[in-house]
Design an enzyme around this catalytic site. Structure first.
Site, short mmCIF file in Angstrom:
data_model
loop_
_atom_site.label_atom_id
_atom_site.label_comp_id
_atom_site.label_asym_id
_atom_site.label_seq_id
_atom_site.Cartn_x
_atom_site.Cartn_y
_atom_site.Cartn_z
N CYS A 150 0.84 -1.20 0.00
CA CYS A 150 0.00 0.00 0.00
C CYS A 150 0.88 1.25 0.00
CB CYS A 150 -0.93 0.01 1.20
SG CYS A 150 -0.10 0.36 2.76
N CYS A 171 3.44 1.71 2.67
CA CYS A 171 4.67 0.94 2.46
C CYS A 171 5.68 1.76 1.65
CB CYS A 171 4.38 -0.36 1.71
SG CYS A 171 3.18 -1.43 2.49
N ASP A 228 10.50 28.17 -32.59
CA ASP A 228 11.66 28.49 -33.42
C ASP A 228 11.26 28.17 -34.87
OD1 ASP A 228 14.39 29.05 -34.06
OD2 ASP A 228 14.71 26.89 -34.23
N ASP A 259 18.89 27.28 -29.12
CA ASP A 259 17.59 27.35 -28.43
C ASP A 259 17.70 26.93 -26.96
OD1 ASP A 259 16.19 28.04 -30.82
OD2 ASP A 259 16.19 25.93 -31.41
#
Length: 740
Positions: free
Chosen positions: A22, A25, A432, A635
């Site tokens: 779960c 845990c 771009d 870029d």
């Protein structure tokens, strides 16, 4: 003097975790690893059962991490090249046992319910129910008790603790009343038994876990598909002999042989032969790509009809496919910002629920009247049963696994959950031009020489442009490569970012670059040539000048055709309410011509790389959430500044490194898909969290009996067990809708 060794670089690993049941845990494993000296960061994803850890290998090793996790009652799979396969085997075996236990628990629970509800007055009814329910609770439900005990020995509690306490107390109380009914009957009370509640709760929770396991497995199918793309063996030619070897033995430089229909094992370049290769599983594009000598091929793609051989370049973890798998694993294992709050709640959830159950018992014992003990026991058991930390723990990671996996099928790589969440908020996209809107494969279409085009001048221009990394320079060099030239050695080569290149030959200075640079240098463009150049620019061509000292020798018009899907992609972004901007280092007329063709009205031309970042900052100052889409080194700064950096798949490594998202197909139509998918994924996370919180906020008070004083309603533990199982299954099922 002794030199200091450089600081050790942290290692980042994804390690499979075993025996988690779960969300609590996952929290326990994460905390155990984070406490280790040398661990910079650790994150455990309950849905994918993966530990993402960043650690200093000089200070701590995986074996020590494993010991810490084992000390917390769990385990890691380490020191194996096939950790994912080992985990899958473990999960398959666990699922097989779970399915068997669920089926047998269901078979035994049915008669217990029938006797408890209908035939409760038959002879020896209680004894028969006890005999039938004992194996359901203590054998088929043994995982809850063993895990709860293991957690208790470490001073922890999880969902198994709640199930073990509730079903264990119900069974023991019922067994006591079966053997000693007189204890309550002498006090004028009925000796109730709850064997059916204990058995059915175990059955429903096992059923819920089984359905949840299957649903989670379907959620990670995209990753399994990627992992299944790599063949186990490969045919190579060494020392003139063909041999078949395991894929892990392939070395860079090996000649790999590929027959029709075979999967390509590693990355490389075609050495001989030609064929068409299906790259759809990596790029998302359905059309097979032609491959001839020198062309790149990638691991996981499928050869079509032809046969060829290629030289291995990237092998093992360095292949594009391995990088994609790693990226998808890391993204699926990453946590959305909201998950941090959920983890804190999950960490204290079980102790709080146990506290509420004890309080419920005490309140009923004090104010419950003649049936106080019966109601106190039933209500506190129901509180323990209905509380579900799993729905909380699964709400975010299952949606991320499904969303990231679906994106990978479209050829969209998402770096982490935070990028996914950011993409939802994007309202402005900056594009771009070269390689993003256009194909990024420019060609020198038009040449206009003002002076004689001598062999020497052509050779100088070729050497100048061949030394440059710019795609426009590459177009000119490609055009000149086939022409007759002289072998020249240029000196003092200089590349001026965003402007052009220069070099010297026997005292003469040669330059090639943009018209903006021409103007900056004070060089004159002859008036009689201006109209021709403007026509080229209006046709979306970029014009480059070539000069010797202060004399302009030539102008070259370079065309970079639009990608066929760019206009459609931009239209889709506009329809989604996203503002689109075009940024280009090109001249204004060329940039405007491209913008007109694709329907963009916000255009900024002639920008230097550093100015791209400034432009994005200006948009952010206006309150816009910006995604920058680019593909080149120039870029990188803008990609890093934007809230969301999106790299085109064929772009530079630097662009891919700083981006939060990558479009592997280099098709701009993937961008609206990515933004839409992110919005749907985040909406799913919110739906899941809402359901998980509301379920617990309503379910726990109902279980405690808040409605009893009003209308006499008390929730049956069996119904609570079904509701608890349904809560986890519904959250996972809701996430799986993203796969559609």
């Amino acid at each position: 003097m002794k030199t200091q060794s450089p600081p050790a670089k942290n290692k980042h690993e994804n390690i499979p975790v075993l025996e988690m049941t779960c969300a609590a845990c996952a929290n326990a494993v994460e905390n155990a690893v984070k406490k280790m000296t040398g661990v910079e960061n650790a994150s455990v994803n309950f849905a994918s059962k993966q530990l993402q850890v960043s650690y200093d290998p000089v200070v701590v090793q995986p074996a020590e991490l494993q010991k810490a996790v084992q000390a917390a009652g769990y385990d890691l799979i380490i020191n194996t090249p096939n950790a994912a396969e080992e985990q899958e085997k473990y999960e398959l075996e666990a699922y097989r046992v779970l399915r068997r236990d669920t089926l047998l628990a269901g078979v035994l629970s049915v008669p217990v319910v029938l006797i408890g509800m209908v035939f409760m007055h038959m002879p020896y009814a209680n004894y028969i129910m006890m005999v039938l329910s004992a194996p359901v609770v203590f054998w088929f439900g043994r995982r809850f008790f063993t895990n709860a005990w293991k957690q208790a020995t470490f001073g922890q509690a999880n969902m198994d603790t709640l199930v073990a306490l509730s079903t264990g107390i119900a069974f023991i109380f019922s067994a006591f009343n079966t053997f000693y009914p007189a204890f309550f009957e002498n006090q004028g009370l009925e000796a109730h038994v709850y064997f059916e509640a204990a058995a059915v709760v175990v059955f429903f929770i096992l059923l819920g876990k089984m359905l949840e396991h299957g649903a989670k497995a379907r959620g990670s199918e995209a990753l399994k598909k990627l992992m299944g793309l790599q063949p186990k063996t490969v045919r190579i030619k060494r020392a003139g002999e063909e041999q078949e070897i395991g894929i892990e033995l392939v070395m860079p430089g090996d000649e790999v042989l590929v027959r029709p229909g075979e999967k390509i094992a590693v990355d490389g370049a075609v050495a001989s032969g030609s064929s068409y290769v299906d790259e759809s599983m990596i790029s998302g594009e359905p059309v097979a790509v032609q491959k001839s000598v020198g062309e790149p091929v990638y691991a996981g793609t499928i050869n079509q009809k032809g046969s060829f051989s290629f030289t291995a370049k990237n092998v093992g973890a360095d292949t594009l496919l391995a990088q994609i798998i790693k990226s998808v694993q890391e993204a699926q294992g990453s946590k959305a910002p909201v998950q941090k709050l959920v983890d804190k709640i999950a960490g204290v959830f079980v102790p709080v629920v146990i506290g509420i159950a004890i309080l419920t018992f005490l309140v009923w014992m004090i104010f419950g009247g003649e049936h106080a003990l019966t109601h106190a026991l039933l209500a506190s058991i129901t509180v323990l049963v209905i509380a579900c930390p799993c729905a909380l723990g699964l709400a975010t990671p299952t949606a991320i696994i499904a969303g990231v996996g679906k994106a990978a099928e479209y050829g969209i790589l998402i770096r982490d959950a935070e990028s996914l969440e950011t993409a939802r908020k994007v309202n402005t996209v900056v594009l771009d031009k070269t390689g993003t809107i256009t194909r990024g494969k420019p060609s020198a279409e038009n040449w206009h020489w003002l002076e004689e085009a001598t062999k020497r001048r052509l050779s100088v221009l070729y050497e100048l442009e061949n030394a440059s990394e710019h795609p426009l320079a590459s177009a000119i060099a490609t055009h000149l490569r086939e022409q007759e030239r002289q072998e020249l050695i240029l000196t003092d080569f200089e590349s001026i970012t965003g402007k052009g290149v220069s070099a010297k030959l026997i005292g003469q200075l040669y330059r090639a670059g943009s018209l903006t640079w021409l103007k900056d240098l004070g060089l004159q463009m002859p008036e009689q040539h201006r109209s021709k150049i403007e026509k080229w620019q209006n046709d979306a061509q970029t014009v480059v000048f070539f000069a010797e000292n202060d004399t302009v020798l030539a102008f070259i018009g370079i065309a970079d055709p639009l990608k066929p899907t760019s206009a459609e992609a931009i239209e889709q972004l506009h329809k989604a309410g996203v503002e689109v901007h075009l940024l280009s280092g090109d001249n204004e007329k060329s940039a405007l011509a491209v913008a007109r063709q694709v329907g963009i009205t916000n255009v900024k031309a002639g920008v230097m790389p550093s100015e791209k970042a400034a432009y994005i900052k200006a948009l952010q100052m206006q309150g816009k959430v910006v995604a920058m889409v680019g593909d080149g080194i120039n870029d990188a700064e803008a990609l890093a500044v934007a809230e969301l950096g999106v790299a085109m798949g064929h772009g530079s490594d630097i662009a891919l490194d700083v981006a939060g998202m990558a479009l592997l197909s280099s098709d701009l139509k993937s961008l609206p898909k990515a933004l839409s998918l992110s919005r749907r994924t985040v909406a799913t996370i919110r739906q899941n969290l809402f359901w998980a919180f509301v379920y617990n906020l309503i379910g726990i008070p109902l279980a405690a009996g808040v409605l009893y004083p009003v209308n006499g309603f008390l929730l049956n533990p069996m119904i609570a067990g079904a509701a608890m199982a349904l809560s986890s299954v519904s959250v996972v099922s809701n996430s799986l809708r993203l796969r559609l």
